[in-house]
Design an enzyme around this catalytic site. Structure first.
Site, mmCIF file in Angstrom:
data_model
loop_
_atom_site.group_PDB
_atom_site.id
_atom_site.type_symbol
_atom_site.label_atom_id
_atom_site.label_comp_id
_atom_site.label_asym_id
_atom_site.label_seq_id
_atom_site.Cartn_x
_atom_site.Cartn_y
_atom_site.Cartn_z
ATOM 1 N N TYR A 48 0.792 -1.296 0.306
ATOM 2 C CA TYR A 48 -0.019 -0.053 0.097
ATOM 3 C C TYR A 48 0.805 1.193 -0.059
ATOM 4 O O TYR A 48 1.897 1.122 0.738
ATOM 5 C CB TYR A 48 -0.876 0.102 1.254
ATOM 6 C CG TYR A 48 -1.980 1.124 1.101
ATOM 7 C CD1 TYR A 48 -2.928 1.426 0.375
ATOM 8 C CD2 TYR A 48 -1.543 2.241 2.158
ATOM 9 C CE1 TYR A 48 -3.609 2.585 0.428
ATOM 10 C CE2 TYR A 48 -2.356 3.189 2.278
ATOM 11 C CZ TYR A 48 -3.153 3.348 1.204
ATOM 12 O OH TYR A 48 -4.151 4.474 1.332
ATOM 13 N N ASP A 62 -0.499 15.976 5.525
ATOM 14 C CA ASP A 62 -1.513 15.369 4.534
ATOM 15 C C ASP A 62 -2.753 16.201 4.646
ATOM 16 O O ASP A 62 -3.964 15.634 5.061
ATOM 17 C CB ASP A 62 -1.978 13.895 5.184
ATOM 18 C CG ASP A 62 -2.798 13.132 4.260
ATOM 19 O OD1 ASP A 62 -2.896 13.237 3.132
ATOM 20 O OD2 ASP A 62 -3.466 12.252 4.987
ATOM 21 N N ASP A 89 -2.881 5.727 -2.836
ATOM 22 C CA ASP A 89 -3.897 6.716 -2.411
ATOM 23 C C ASP A 89 -3.819 7.864 -3.406
ATOM 24 O O ASP A 89 -2.882 8.655 -3.429
ATOM 25 C CB ASP A 89 -3.509 7.139 -0.911
ATOM 26 C CG ASP A 89 -4.433 8.240 -0.263
ATOM 27 O OD1 ASP A 89 -5.093 8.695 -1.028
ATOM 28 O OD2 ASP A 89 -4.265 8.646 0.956
ATOM 29 N N ASP A 91 -6.038 10.448 -3.170
ATOM 30 C CA ASP A 91 -6.668 11.532 -2.592
ATOM 31 C C ASP A 91 -8.252 11.942 -3.011
ATOM 32 O O ASP A 91 -9.043 10.891 -3.294
ATOM 33 C CB ASP A 91 -5.891 12.865 -2.357
ATOM 34 C CG ASP A 91 -4.764 12.727 -1.623
ATOM 35 O OD1 ASP A 91 -4.852 11.881 -0.641
ATOM 36 O OD2 ASP A 91 -3.754 13.600 -1.531
ATOM 37 N N HIS A 116 -7.506 4.597 -4.796
ATOM 38 C CA HIS A 116 -8.770 4.728 -4.246
ATOM 39 C C HIS A 116 -8.886 6.288 -4.436
ATOM 40 O O HIS A 116 -7.973 6.970 -4.064
ATOM 41 C CB HIS A 116 -8.890 4.425 -2.888
ATOM 42 C CG HIS A 116 -7.890 4.727 -1.786
ATOM 43 N ND1 HIS A 116 -7.802 6.104 -1.259
ATOM 44 C CD2 HIS A 116 -6.666 4.159 -1.221
ATOM 45 C CE1 HIS A 116 -6.965 6.126 -0.257
ATOM 46 N NE2 HIS A 116 -6.222 5.041 -0.253
ATOM 47 N N GLU A 118 -11.314 9.466 -2.764
ATOM 48 C CA GLU A 118 -12.365 9.568 -1.691
ATOM 49 C C GLU A 118 -13.105 10.819 -1.964
ATOM 50 O O GLU A 118 -13.042 11.615 -2.806
ATOM 51 C CB GLU A 118 -11.481 9.983 -0.371
ATOM 52 C CG GLU A 118 -10.586 11.326 -0.597
ATOM 53 C CD GLU A 118 -9.562 11.496 0.453
ATOM 54 O OE1 GLU A 118 -9.536 12.529 1.369
ATOM 55 O OE2 GLU A 118 -8.517 10.590 0.398
ATOM 56 N N CYS A 126 -6.750 14.335 6.681
ATOM 57 C CA CYS A 126 -6.508 13.094 7.191
ATOM 58 C C CYS A 126 -7.517 12.431 7.741
ATOM 59 O O CYS A 126 -8.497 12.978 8.569
ATOM 60 C CB CYS A 126 -5.302 12.938 8.455
ATOM 61 S SG CYS A 126 -4.999 11.178 9.077
ATOM 62 N N ARG A 161 -13.314 5.458 -1.620
ATOM 63 C CA ARG A 161 -13.184 5.532 -0.039
ATOM 64 C C ARG A 161 -14.236 6.625 0.216
ATOM 65 O O ARG A 161 -14.444 7.879 -0.370
ATOM 66 C CB ARG A 161 -11.876 6.276 0.160
ATOM 67 C CG ARG A 161 -11.723 6.598 1.662
ATOM 68 C CD ARG A 161 -10.146 7.195 2.006
ATOM 69 N NE ARG A 161 -10.288 8.035 2.778
ATOM 70 C CZ ARG A 161 -9.112 8.520 3.492
ATOM 71 N NH1 ARG A 161 -7.947 8.203 3.127
ATOM 72 N NH2 ARG A 161 -9.153 9.746 4.114
ATOM 73 N N GLU A 191 -13.588 4.625 5.570
ATOM 74 C CA GLU A 191 -12.835 5.151 6.659
ATOM 75 C C GLU A 191 -13.283 5.405 7.842
ATOM 76 O O GLU A 191 -14.549 5.725 8.277
ATOM 77 C CB GLU A 191 -12.407 6.570 6.077
ATOM 78 C CG GLU A 191 -11.147 7.277 6.787
ATOM 79 C CD GLU A 191 -9.764 6.451 7.068
ATOM 80 O OE1 GLU A 191 -9.963 5.260 7.545
ATOM 81 O OE2 GLU A 191 -8.617 6.854 6.620
ATOM 82 N N ASN A 213 -8.578 -0.170 7.228
ATOM 83 C CA ASN A 213 -7.676 0.620 7.531
ATOM 84 C C ASN A 213 -7.056 0.485 8.899
ATOM 85 O O ASN A 213 -7.832 1.145 10.038
ATOM 86 C CB ASN A 213 -7.784 2.114 7.090
ATOM 87 C CG ASN A 213 -6.657 2.934 7.235
ATOM 88 O OD1 ASN A 213 -5.686 2.565 7.707
ATOM 89 N ND2 ASN A 213 -7.000 4.328 7.384
#
Length: 300
Positions: A48, A62, A89, A91, A116, A118, A126, A161, A191, A213
């Site tokens: 990952y 982040d 990731d 975002d 992914h 989101e 985060c 996500r 998440e 996660n």
């Protein structure tokens, strides 16, 4: 030697085949290419690549400051160093739906097995911090549709996500997950689930793989892999764990250097030179080099 021998397309195909079995696949987070090779060597099923880790690697928080170019570049460096599939990731997709489409194709070209997207408002936060905001259903769905429509390799995993659990509650998370699956998402990343029962509810709500996660110091309890498997979770990630371990060790080493002026007492905590050379296949490079440059210099 050099990079993985398995092609990106083959990694994706094999990953999708294994994901379809329903077993739990373990994806520790790599913080650099060498750690990805170590994950491979230790027998895990995938790698990952965390947006939080990529940001931290640059000394940034982040909060959506990294660019597609930075993420794709680092993703390629990591993915090509291992025979394992790598999920990254992405975002919020780095912009509007057209930007999401470009993101998918760029990450395909970088050799990733999946990504992914989101449903947070950009700039994101985060996933385990307070103060997040999520987009409406229509915007979230458009992001996923754009990603699915843009991919060229059908085996490239488009995971959705959703961060809505922390904002609007579990019922909203289940509804959002269903809408994202209807939009074409291959898998769901819910998440900040708080209990094992919430993971079980998500498993019952959708008929695609789901991801857990297990990040430290967050909203979710750190459930063992077997417990997650027992409720039907298909992928588990530990996104920042190796970076946290490495940085913790680095901090302690610097404290020792400052206090004692040497690290003699910590040698047993270090990766030995021999182990590093084995991991990077130093002997393979040496053999290749000597087979190419096998000339001798003679005197006239």
């Amino acid at each position: 030697m050099l990079y993985a021998t398995t092609s990106a397309s083959e990694k994706r195909r094999l990953f999708r085949e294994r994901l379809a079995t329903g077993e739990l696949l373990r994806f520790p987070g790599a913080f650099n290419p060498l750690s990805a090779r170590l994950i491979d060597r230790k027998g895990f099923e995938g790698v990952y690549i965390s947006g939080a880790v990529l940001s931290a690697d640059l000394g940034l928080p982040d909060i959506g400051l990294t660019t597609l170019t930075e993420v794709a570049g680092r993703g390629q460096q990591i993915a090509r160093m291992t025979e394992l599939p790598a999920i990254i990731d992405a975002d919020t997709g780095f912009g509007e739906p057209m930007n999401v489409a470009r993101t998918v194709q760029t990450l395909e070209d970088a050799g990733l097995a999946g990504m992914h997207i989101e449903d947070q408002v950009n700039p994101k936060r985060c996933g385990h911090l307070d103060g997040k905001a999520v987009v409406d259903d229509d915007t979230a769905v458009k992001r996923i549709r754009a990603a699915v429509d843009a991919r060229r390799d059908a085996s490239f995993l488009v995971m959705a996500r959703t961060d809505i659990r922390a904002v609007e509650g579990m019922d909203a998370a289940l509804d959002r997950a269903r809408a994202l699956v209807d939009a074409g998402a291959d898998a769901i990343f819910p998440e900040a689930m708080r209990t094992i029962e919430e993971f079980a509810a998500m498993r019952a709500a959708v008929d695609v793989p789901i991801l857990a996660n297990m990040t430290e110091f967050g909203k979710s309890e750190l459930f063992p892999a077997q417990q997650l498997a027992d409720v039907g979770v298909n992928i588990v990630i530990w996104p920042v764990s190796l970076l946290r371990m490495a940085m913790g060790a680095a901090g302690r080493a610097l404290d020792t250097l400052d206090a004692e002026g040497h690290l003699t007492g910590r040698l047993d905590e270090m990766q030995h030179r021999a182990d590093l050379y084995d991991l990077i296949d130093y002997e393979g490079y040496n053999h290749f080099d000597t087979s190419v440059f096998n000339f001798t210099i003679t005197k006239d």
